[in-house]
Design a protein around this motif. Structure first.
Motif, PDB file in Angstrom:
ATOM      1  N   TRP A 190      68.859  -5.884   0.814  1.00  0.00           N
ATOM      2  CA  TRP A 190      67.804  -5.682   2.152  1.00  0.00           C
ATOM      3  C   TRP A 190      68.423  -4.502   2.934  1.00  0.00           C
ATOM      4  O   TRP A 190      69.634  -4.527   3.020  1.00  0.00           O
ATOM      5  N   VAL A 213      64.318  -5.736  -2.360  1.00  0.00           N
ATOM      6  CA  VAL A 213      65.087  -6.561  -1.834  1.00  0.00           C
ATOM      7  C   VAL A 213      65.184  -7.766  -3.042  1.00  0.00           C
ATOM      8  O   VAL A 213      64.392  -8.026  -3.644  1.00  0.00           O
ATOM      9  N   LEU A 247      68.678 -12.187  -0.761  1.00  0.00           N
ATOM     10  CA  LEU A 247      68.388 -10.837  -0.037  1.00  0.00           C
ATOM     11  C   LEU A 247      69.292  -9.654  -0.167  1.00  0.00           C
ATOM     12  O   LEU A 247      69.182  -8.818   0.591  1.00  0.00           O
ATOM     13  N   LYS A 253      59.251 -11.359   0.003  1.00  0.00           N
ATOM     14  CA  LYS A 253      59.149 -10.005  -0.710  1.00  0.00           C
ATOM     15  C   LYS A 253      60.066 -10.169  -2.169  1.00  0.00           C
ATOM     16  O   LYS A 253      59.324  -9.621  -2.860  1.00  0.00           O
ATOM     17  N   GLU A 262      60.732 -12.144   4.764  1.00  0.00           N
ATOM     18  CA  GLU A 262      61.983 -11.430   3.549  1.00  0.00           C
ATOM     19  C   GLU A 262      62.006 -12.156   2.307  1.00  0.00           C
ATOM     20  O   GLU A 262      62.155 -11.578   1.406  1.00  0.00           O
ATOM     21  N   ALA A 298      70.532 -10.826   7.992  1.00  0.00           N
ATOM     22  CA  ALA A 298      69.652 -10.123   6.972  1.00  0.00           C
ATOM     23  C   ALA A 298      70.679  -9.007   6.387  1.00  0.00           C
ATOM     24  O   ALA A 298      70.713  -8.737   5.186  1.00  0.00           O
TER      25      ALA A 298
END
Length: 532
Positions: free
Chosen positions: A79, A85, A76, A35, A32, A488
């Motif tokens: 997200w 994100v 994040l 990204k 994550e 998350a």
């Protein structure tokens, strides 16, 4: 000294299972974060570089003192939403010319750095941290303004961004804007309301309306430079206080501005030469069970966080589901409250209340280590006063004025989340481990409650209860709550300041305590009425 002992055995099957589960979660988390680091993607990054520009994180790296850390906040954000994100902005705390500062940098490769609802919320959180901890604010500006298709979510609350800047300035906290590109419409007020403004030759553009809108509104034809270029603002309007020849020069000037602030920490200084914990930080990976229904001893965590693993436990034999005590972390005194067996009873609530009062009496910051399913329920506990005792603890947390830090290690459910100083109770910083879960209650419990209510409603109206539909409902609700309790998901909504590797917890808390020590703080002298 009260050096802690550890009974943790890293060679056991349970430790290996827990560690493997935590590492797997960290691998997912790395994906994550990757990204976020991609910025706007290969094409957008290449186009940005072709213009001779640096990326947001490269600008931050050049701004910071060499080899100094950067505590990134809310990486994040957004997200799970329809937006990229990271929310097209980078925020964090770093050292510039020897001064800890909050830094906000637009990411122009993500939809031109336009702001969506999560961008605003992320910046609001950074502004709160600057205000609460008396940290100078540096804005690295390059934004196309609001994301117009979603302007209804941004426009009205977005005005807080400008309010925050002016209030920081009014409080004597410096605000600095370094403009790297467009700062248009409402974005023009970021430099307009900052104490110090740096603009770059033939690159910075600040105007309330660009040439197309000016022509539409007034019929006037103007080019970018004469309307809002750095040269005009440096020579004519006076908006630019410093005129840079390129991005590197602008960053150099920004560092010199900070160096000339004559800014000093006003809070307590840490004890010199703090000793590291006596136990390995890598062992933090295997402490939290992969199944959060299994309890764990938070003393094993504390022993791997605090200086020299030296911890003076308070009321060790009373209210044993909550561990409380005194320590130092990177030389800073702290009081610690850590959930031991999940459930909070009346004794734990009363113990916490007294401990919080003592911390306020001695002006000692508090660290809350979460693993709680909430306050105990049931006839026996209601009759014994769990409501008033839980309220007593929440009262103490709400009215405590020493800085609070929270780390969600495992469960953080129901009112226990509030009593352990969740986001709604304004801890200075709150971080999560990848193992954390937070919701109104556990997924099975919540689904079960809905099932009981539905069954009772069917019985009251004489309807036949559909067992198959009930089973489907329970499965769907459990899946929903499990997904919404994930760190998350919560971090994406900026309910914490980031998900951290357990091994980094001591470092992250040390950076947070250092930032907190920039401001003066004093414990509360009074609390709300405690129902006895």
């Amino acid at each position: 000294m009260t050096v802690m002992r550890s009974t943790l055995n890293p060679s056991t099957t349970d430790f290996a299972r827990n560690s493997e589960a935590m590492v797997a979660k960290l691998v997912e988390l790395d994906a994550e974060h990757a990204k976020v680091l991609e910025s706007g993607g290969e094409k957008s990054v290449a186009r940005h570089r072709s213009r001779g520009k640096l990326l947001a994180r490269e600008r931050i790296e050049m701004l910071l003192d060499q080899d100094s850390p950067f505590l990134e906040l809310s990486p994040l954000a957004a997200w799970g939403s329809k937006f990229h994100v990271g929310a097209s902005v980078v925020t964090g705390i770093g050292v510039v010319a020897g001064v800890e500062c909050v830094i906000v940098a637009n990411e122009p490769t993500v939809k031109g750095g336009t702001s969506n609802v999560w961008t605003s919320r992320k910046i609001f959180r950074a502004n709160d941290i600057a205000r609460e901890n008396r940290l100078p604010m540096i804005s690295l500006v390059e934004s196309g303004g609001a994301d117009l298709p979603t302007q209804s979510d941004i426009f009205i609350p977005g005005g807080r961004m400008f309010r925050d800047l002016t209030r920081l300035s009014a409080a004597g906290t410096p605000t600095i804007a370094v403009v790297f590109g467009n700062s248009t419409a409402g974005g023009a007020y970021i430099p307009g309301m900052s104490d110090h403004v740096v603009m770059i030759k033939e690159q910075s553009q600040v105007f309330l309306a660009g040439p197309p809108l000016v022509k539409m509104a007034t019929g006037e034809v103007a080019d970018d430079e004469s309307l809002g270029g750095a040269d005009m603002h440096a020579r004519t309007s006076g908006l630019a206080d410093y005129y840079a020849v390129d991005e590197k020069d602008a960053i150099r000037i920004g560092r010199r501005i900070v160096a000339r602030l004559n800014w000093h920490k006003a809070g307590p200084q840490p004890a010199p030469n703090p000793l590291p914990p006596r136990f390995a930080e890598d062992e933090l990976l295997g402490i939290v069970p992969s199944d959060l229904k299994v309890p764990f001893d938070p003393r094993e965590v504390i022993a791997r966080l605090v200086d020299d693993s030296d911890f003076d436990e308070f009321k060790a034999l009373y209210g044993t589901s909550l561990v409380t005590g005194w320590a130092q972390l990177h030389g800073y005194p702290i009081g610690i409250l850590a959930n031991a067996r999940g459930v909070l009873f009346s004794q734990e609530a009363q113990k916490a209340t007294q401990f919080i009062q003592l911390a306020n009496r001695s002006n000692t910051p508090l660290l809350f280590l979460h693993n709680t399913t909430g306050y105990m329920v049931g006839k026996e506990y209601e009759q014994a006063g769990i409501i008033k005792h839980g309220a007593m603890m929440i009262n103490a947390v709400a009215n405590s004025t020493v800085p609070h830090l929270s780390v969600l290690m495992g469960n953080s459910f129901g009112a226990g989340h509030y009593g352990m100083c969740g986001r709604a109770f304004d801890p200075r910083f709150v971080f999560s481990w990848p193992s954390a879960r937070s919701s109104v209650m556990g997924a099975q419990q919540l689904a079960g409650v809905l099932s009981i209510v539905s069954r009772a409603a069917a019985q009251a109206t004489g309807r036949e209860f559909d067992e198959d539909a009930d089973a489907m409902m329970r499965a769907a609700v459990e899946a929903q709550i499990e997904a919404e309790a994930l760190p998350a998901f919560l971090s994406g909504r900026i309910y914490d300041d980031g998900i951290i590797d357990p091994r980094d917890t001591r470092t992250v808390l040390g950076l947070a305590l250092s930032a907190i020590a920039t401001s003066i703080f004093k414990g509360a002298e009074s609390f709300g009425t405690f129902r006895m």
